[in-house]
Scaffold this motif. Structure first.
Motif, PDB file in Angstrom:
ATOM      1  N   CYS A  87      89.348  24.660  83.009  1.00 41.95           N
ATOM      2  CA  CYS A  87      89.155  23.991  84.302  1.00 41.95           C
ATOM      3  C   CYS A  87      89.240  25.012  85.433  1.00 41.95           C
ATOM      4  N   CYS A 132      91.623  24.053  88.827  1.00 41.03           N
ATOM      5  CA  CYS A 132      93.077  24.160  89.015  1.00 41.03           C
ATOM      6  C   CYS A 132      93.679  25.460  88.491  1.00 41.03           C
ATOM      7  N   ARG A 150      97.530  26.566  89.115  1.00 38.53           N
ATOM      8  CA  ARG A 150      98.494  26.619  87.998  1.00 38.53           C
ATOM      9  C   ARG A 150      99.063  28.027  87.822  1.00 38.53           C
ATOM     10  N   CYS A 166      95.428  17.062  87.902  1.00 36.50           N
ATOM     11  CA  CYS A 166      94.003  17.415  87.935  1.00 36.50           C
ATOM     12  C   CYS A 166      93.305  16.601  86.844  1.00 36.50           C
ATOM     13  N   CYS A 180      91.681  17.617  84.494  1.00 30.76           N
ATOM     14  CA  CYS A 180      91.767  18.270  83.178  1.00 30.76           C
ATOM     15  C   CYS A 180      93.048  17.857  82.432  1.00 30.76           C
TER      16      CYS A 180
HETATM   17 ZN   LIG Z   1      92.159  21.177  86.199  1.00 32.84          ZN
END
Ligand SMILES: [Zn+2]
Ligand code: SF4
Length: 319
Positions: free
Chosen positions: A285, A288, A292, A311, A313
């Protein structure tokens, strides 16, 4: 967990699947850098890392790619202090130093004991010196080197996993008792140790990867380490790529790394860090990944939980 991924995983098989080493110069470290780390005292400070060029490690662990920047034969006496001197000349002033040698600092074929005195003198202005070692090479040599040093010595040791079957398959040639004994020896002699722990070694599902990384942190603190570093397992050394093609190894997911770090910090038993190098590999993803990664960096530095980012994901995580 799947059955044994490959009963033939051994030194010969691991080495035969390697690609070529990178060209290295025994007169220079193959890299150096400065990074921030939360120290034992709780301060966030710069740590210099010198990646020494020396003979490859005598062990051939399944997941290891550190052989790529090593020599086939021992470097001459004097080469390692020369490399340190050269790197320190390039490096800004820092208080702490890691001397990482792609193996064990106390392996005589990698770093001759004849070099200890000059190394000790070169690093005398630092507060802390951290080296790495296989547990089976923790012995009186550590004390001899420690006694020459002005800075405090800390030693990083690969625990990898407390899953006994997987540990055996990693070809680390170490038992949990070896690890426990090494840490006890260092603790008895007032040397702090840190443990490297793998997230999702081969043969484990995602949820098993989380479970065993957490149990490994529990074990490491229980036997006396002061700091744990969780490393998501990567391909890239030949053997791991082959296992990945066969479906016997899958990349861990960044969500799992987040969970394990949250768990480790929540224990409040010592410092817990995760390796944040190239985390894009562990996420599909793009929305994000930066958030992260920054969250993990902040948690590494502050050792405090930060609320999770949500998110789309999140729902695609596999177990
Ligand atoms: Zn994500
Ligand atoms: S002991 Fe460490 S450096 Fe040596 S092969 Fe294993 S993981 Fe790599």
């Amino acid at each position: 967990m799947s059955d044994n991924p490959d009963p033939d995983v051994n030194d010969r098989w691991i080495v035969s699947n390697r690609g070529k080493k990178n060209p290295v110069d025994p007169g220079r470290p193959y890299s150096w850098l400065v990074e921030k780390e939360r120290t034992v005292s709780g301060k966030i400070e710069d740590i210099g890392i010198i990646f020494l060029t020396n003979r490859e490690c005598s062990f051939h662990c399944l997941m290891c790619d550190l052989w790529k920047n090593t020599t086939d034969v021992s470097v001459p006496v004097g080469a390692i202090p020369d490399q340190i001197e050269w790197a320190l000349d390039q490096m800004p002033d820092v208080k702490h130093l890691k001397l990482y040698n792609s193996g064990s600092f106390f392996d005589e074929r990698a770093i001759p004991a004849k070099d200890y005195n000059r190394i000790a003198s070169l690093v005398s202005s630092f507060e802390t010196v951290i080296v790495e070692s296989h547990p089976r090479l923790i012995n009186k040599k550590c004390l001899i080197f420690r006694d020459m040093l002005k800075p405090e010595l800390q030693i990083a040791i690969g625990l990898e996993t407390v899953h006994a079957g997987i540990l055996r398959k990693l070809n680390k040639q170490m038992t949990l008792d070896d690890f426990r004994n090494a840490v006890s020896y260092l603790t008895k002699h007032e040397i702090l140790s840190r443990a490297f722990i793998l997230l999702r070694p081969p043969s484990l599902s995602e949820s098993e990867g989380i479970y065993w990384a957490e149990r490994s942190i529990d074990f490491a603190f229980r036997v006396g380490v002061e700091c744990c570093i969780v490393i998501p397992v990567r391909p890239g050394n030949g053997a791991m790529d082959l296992l990945m093609e066969r479906g016997d190894f899958n990349l861990p997911d960044i969500h799992s790394l987040e969970k394990v770090l949250e768990y480790g910090i929540g224990l409040n038993a010592g410092r817990v860090f995760v390796d944040v190098w190239d985390l894009g590999l562990f996420s599909s993803c793009r929305k994000c990944i930066d958030i992260r990664t920054n969250r993990l960096i902040e948690m590494n530095l502050n050792q405090k939980l930060i609320s999770r980012h949500t998110c789309s994901c999140d729902s695609f995580q596999t177990t």
